[in-house]
Scaffold this active site. Structure first.
Site, PDB file in Angstrom:
ATOM      1  N   SER A  20       4.099   3.219  -2.011  1.00 50.92           N
ATOM      2  CA  SER A  20       3.350   3.331  -0.932  1.00 50.92           C
ATOM      3  C   SER A  20       3.227   3.597   0.204  1.00 50.92           C
ATOM      4  O   SER A  20       5.078   3.573   0.292  1.00 50.92           O
ATOM      5  CB  SER A  20       2.446   2.585  -0.744  1.00 50.92           C
ATOM      6  OG  SER A  20       2.261   1.697  -2.061  1.00 50.92           O
TER       7      SER A  20
HETATM    8  N1  SAH Z   1       2.524  -1.028  -4.999  1.00 58.38           N
HETATM    9  C1  SAH Z   1       3.701   0.324  -5.632  1.00 58.38           C
HETATM   10  C2  SAH Z   1       2.430   1.704  -5.703  1.00 58.38           C
HETATM   11  C3  SAH Z   1       1.627   1.835  -6.866  1.00 58.38           C
HETATM   12  S1  SAH Z   1       0.784   2.977  -6.984  1.00 58.38           S
HETATM   13  C4  SAH Z   1       4.882  -0.195  -5.054  1.00 58.38           C
HETATM   14  O1  SAH Z   1       4.876  -0.463  -4.646  1.00 58.38           O
HETATM   15  O2  SAH Z   1       5.721   1.024  -5.975  1.00 58.38           O
HETATM   16  C5  SAH Z   1      -0.528   2.710  -8.113  1.00 58.38           C
HETATM   17  C6  SAH Z   1      -0.087   2.242  -9.369  1.00 58.38           C
HETATM   18  O3  SAH Z   1      -0.940   1.708 -10.075  1.00 58.38           O
HETATM   19  C7  SAH Z   1       0.092   3.427 -10.627  1.00 58.38           C
HETATM   20  O4  SAH Z   1       1.946   3.396 -11.060  1.00 58.38           O
HETATM   21  C8  SAH Z   1      -0.099   3.760 -11.687  1.00 58.38           C
HETATM   22  O5  SAH Z   1       0.302   3.677 -12.641  1.00 58.38           O
HETATM   23  C9  SAH Z   1      -0.778   1.968 -11.766  1.00 58.38           C
HETATM   24  N2  SAH Z   1      -2.174   1.750 -12.329  1.00 58.38           N
HETATM   25  C10 SAH Z   1      -3.146   2.516 -12.238  1.00 58.38           C
HETATM   26  N3  SAH Z   1      -4.410   1.838 -13.344  1.00 58.38           N
HETATM   27  C11 SAH Z   1      -4.227   0.728 -13.338  1.00 58.38           C
HETATM   28  C12 SAH Z   1      -4.206  -0.473 -13.577  1.00 58.38           C
HETATM   29  N4  SAH Z   1      -5.779  -0.507 -14.652  1.00 58.38           N
HETATM   30  N5  SAH Z   1      -3.522  -1.376 -14.068  1.00 58.38           N
HETATM   31  C13 SAH Z   1      -2.700  -1.495 -13.730  1.00 58.38           C
HETATM   32  N6  SAH Z   1      -1.522  -0.377 -12.961  1.00 58.38           N
HETATM   33  C14 SAH Z   1      -2.318   0.590 -12.414  1.00 58.38           C
END
Ligand code: SAH
Length: 221
Positions: free
Chosen positions: A67
């Protein structure tokens, strides 16, 4: 190849500059101090490490992103954590947001859907010494019900609507920050669980990759 001292210095200066610019938008010294300590360059792919301190989201593989620092600061600040808290993050990605949170609370449990990212984040966080973060592999059900209820919850992927399954895993009076709305463009919601239901405050527009799973978006492809 080991990183040289001058690289470390360069990153430290860039990090201080970035967090300095965030301080004009986010009035929360606790959160900014945490962000001053987390080396974002360790959480981005090696080929784009020189972009680590731009205030933008960056690709981390598998179509996912780390993010934007401003959003990390805003989401973390909105959670109003206390040192004894146990927080759930949904969407580990690179592990960066979890690392920032871990400096502010007792324990972070973070759950990721894509196994390669889960493994990478687990290895990275452990190598960097973030020992109060536990990385779990997501199952079909949203969140991590096993250790519920949580004092707070950060959802870093966009849900079509408020995921009630996650709200259930939050303690009463706990706060949850969750992007909600159509693909590509959501509202960032601050949801506070009450004795009888929940209250919602809209923190503004944002754009996250989709939250995938039961009660959220279907699996892509
Ligand atoms: N917080 C992260 C950025 C997240 S991007 C950081 O600091 O780098 C969003 C992430 O959510 C992705 O990696 C995606 O695979 C994950 N995601 C999507 N749906 C999800 C779910 N149901 N449970 C867990 N992770 C999920």
């Amino acid at each position: 190849m080991p990183r040289r001292d001058e690289d470390t210095d360069r990153f430290t200066v860039a990090r201080a500059d970035l967090v300095g610019s965030l301080s004009q938008r986010v009035n929360d010294e606790r959160v900014l101090a945490a962000m001053r300590r987390v080396p974002r360059e360790e959480f981005v792919p090696a080929n784009i490490v020189s972009d680590a301190y731009l205030n933008i989201a960056l690709p981390i593989g598998d179509g996912q992103t780390i993010s934007q620092p401003l959003i990390v600061a805003q989401m973390t600040s909105s959670l109003q954590t206390r040192p004894g808290d146990r927080i759930l993050e949904v969407g580990t990605g690179s592990g960066y947001q979890a690392a920032v949170l871990s400096l502010l609370v007792h324990e972070v449990i973070t759950v990721e859907r894509i196994p390669g990212l889960t493994e990478e984040a687990r290895t990275r966080l452990s190598r960097l010494g973030y020992h109060n973060v536990r990385v779990e592999q997501a199952v079909e059900e949203l969140g991590w019900p096993e250790d519920a209820p949580y004092d707070g919850m950060l959802v870093t992927a966009g849900a079509p609507e408020l995921p009630l399954a996650l709200l259930e895993q939050l303690r009463v009076h706990g706060r949850m920050v969750v992007p909600t709305g159509p693909l590509g463009m959501q509202d960032l919601l601050l949801v506070t669980k009450t004795d009888t239901g929940h209250e919602t405050k809209n923190l503004g527009a944002c754009a996250f990759v989709p939250l995938v799973g039961r009660g959220a978006w279907p699996t892509p492809g």
